[in-house]
Design an enzyme around this catalytic site. Structure first.
Site, PDB file in Angstrom:
ATOM      1  N   LYS A  57       0.837  -1.203   0.000  1.00  0.00           N
ATOM      2  CA  LYS A  57       0.000   0.000   0.000  1.00  0.00           C
ATOM      3  C   LYS A  57       0.871   1.252   0.000  1.00  0.00           C
ATOM      4  O   LYS A  57       2.023   1.225   0.432  1.00  0.00           O
ATOM      5  CB  LYS A  57      -0.910   0.025   1.239  1.00  0.00           C
ATOM      6  CG  LYS A  57      -1.886  -1.131   1.305  1.00  0.00           C
ATOM      7  CD  LYS A  57      -2.975  -0.963   0.279  1.00  0.00           C
ATOM      8  CE  LYS A  57      -4.002  -2.066   0.429  1.00  0.00           C
ATOM      9  NZ  LYS A  57      -4.928  -2.093  -0.676  1.00  0.00           N
ATOM     10  N   CYS A  58       0.282   2.348  -0.428  1.00  0.00           N
ATOM     11  CA  CYS A  58       0.923   3.655  -0.473  1.00  0.00           C
ATOM     12  C   CYS A  58       1.542   3.980   0.898  1.00  0.00           C
ATOM     13  O   CYS A  58       0.900   3.725   1.920  1.00  0.00           O
ATOM     14  CB  CYS A  58      -0.129   4.693  -0.842  1.00  0.00           C
ATOM     15  SG  CYS A  58       0.472   6.372  -0.942  1.00  0.00           S
ATOM     16  N   PRO A  59       2.761   4.446   0.929  1.00  0.00           N
ATOM     17  CA  PRO A  59       3.635   4.924  -0.141  1.00  0.00           C
ATOM     18  C   PRO A  59       4.669   3.899  -0.605  1.00  0.00           C
ATOM     19  O   PRO A  59       5.563   4.238  -1.366  1.00  0.00           O
ATOM     20  CB  PRO A  59       4.327   6.114   0.495  1.00  0.00           C
ATOM     21  CG  PRO A  59       4.559   5.645   1.916  1.00  0.00           C
ATOM     22  CD  PRO A  59       3.290   4.835   2.248  1.00  0.00           C
TER      23      PRO A  59
ATOM     24  N   ASP B 179      -2.074  -1.525  -5.595  1.00  0.00           N
ATOM     25  CA  ASP B 179      -2.582  -0.337  -4.917  1.00  0.00           C
ATOM     26  C   ASP B 179      -3.106   0.660  -5.956  1.00  0.00           C
ATOM     27  O   ASP B 179      -2.359   1.125  -6.809  1.00  0.00           O
ATOM     28  CB  ASP B 179      -1.475   0.316  -4.097  1.00  0.00           C
ATOM     29  CG  ASP B 179      -1.946   1.528  -3.311  1.00  0.00           C
ATOM     30  OD1 ASP B 179      -3.166   1.768  -3.256  1.00  0.00           O
ATOM     31  OD2 ASP B 179      -1.086   2.225  -2.759  1.00  0.00           O
TER      32      ASP B 179
ATOM     33  N   ASP C  23       0.827   7.923  -7.858  1.00  0.00           N
ATOM     34  CA  ASP C  23       2.136   8.061  -7.207  1.00  0.00           C
ATOM     35  C   ASP C  23       3.311   7.750  -8.135  1.00  0.00           C
ATOM     36  O   ASP C  23       4.301   8.487  -8.136  1.00  0.00           O
ATOM     37  CB  ASP C  23       2.218   7.152  -5.976  1.00  0.00           C
ATOM     38  CG  ASP C  23       1.250   7.558  -4.889  1.00  0.00           C
ATOM     39  OD1 ASP C  23       0.786   8.718  -4.900  1.00  0.00           O
ATOM     40  OD2 ASP C  23       0.942   6.720  -4.028  1.00  0.00           O
TER      41      ASP C  23
END
Length: 84
Positions: free
Chosen positions: A12-14, A39, A45
């Site tokens: 998941k982010c980041p 994600d 991103d």
């Protein structure tokens, strides 16, 4: 030219962007990095990261549960982290 696969499924982010940045540092100009993500935020991103590095990116697959990016390491000054 070398092509490397980076499997970031489940992260998941980041983390996808951070791990992509780290992997890009070890590539030579012209090398390619194939990044597999799950994600949904990675479609924002990773292209933003590539705008910062000056490399080239395209989304080669975008499905409900998987996104695949193909990134080519650039040869310009931005890719080397030098001011333009």
């Amino acid at each position: 030219m070398v092509q490397t696969k980076l499997d970031l499924t489940g992260l998941k982010c980041p983390l996808p962007a951070l791990k992509t940045r780290k992997a890009l540092k070890s590539l030579n100009p012209g090398d390619r990095l194939e990044v597999h993500c799950t994600d949904p935020l990675s479609v924002i991103d990773i292209p933003n990261l590539i705008r910062e590095t000056g490399d080239r990116v395209e989304i080669t697959e975008r499905a409900e549960r998987r996104i695949v990016f193909l990134i080519e390491k650039a040869t310009g000054l931005l890719a080397a982290g030098l001011p333009s």
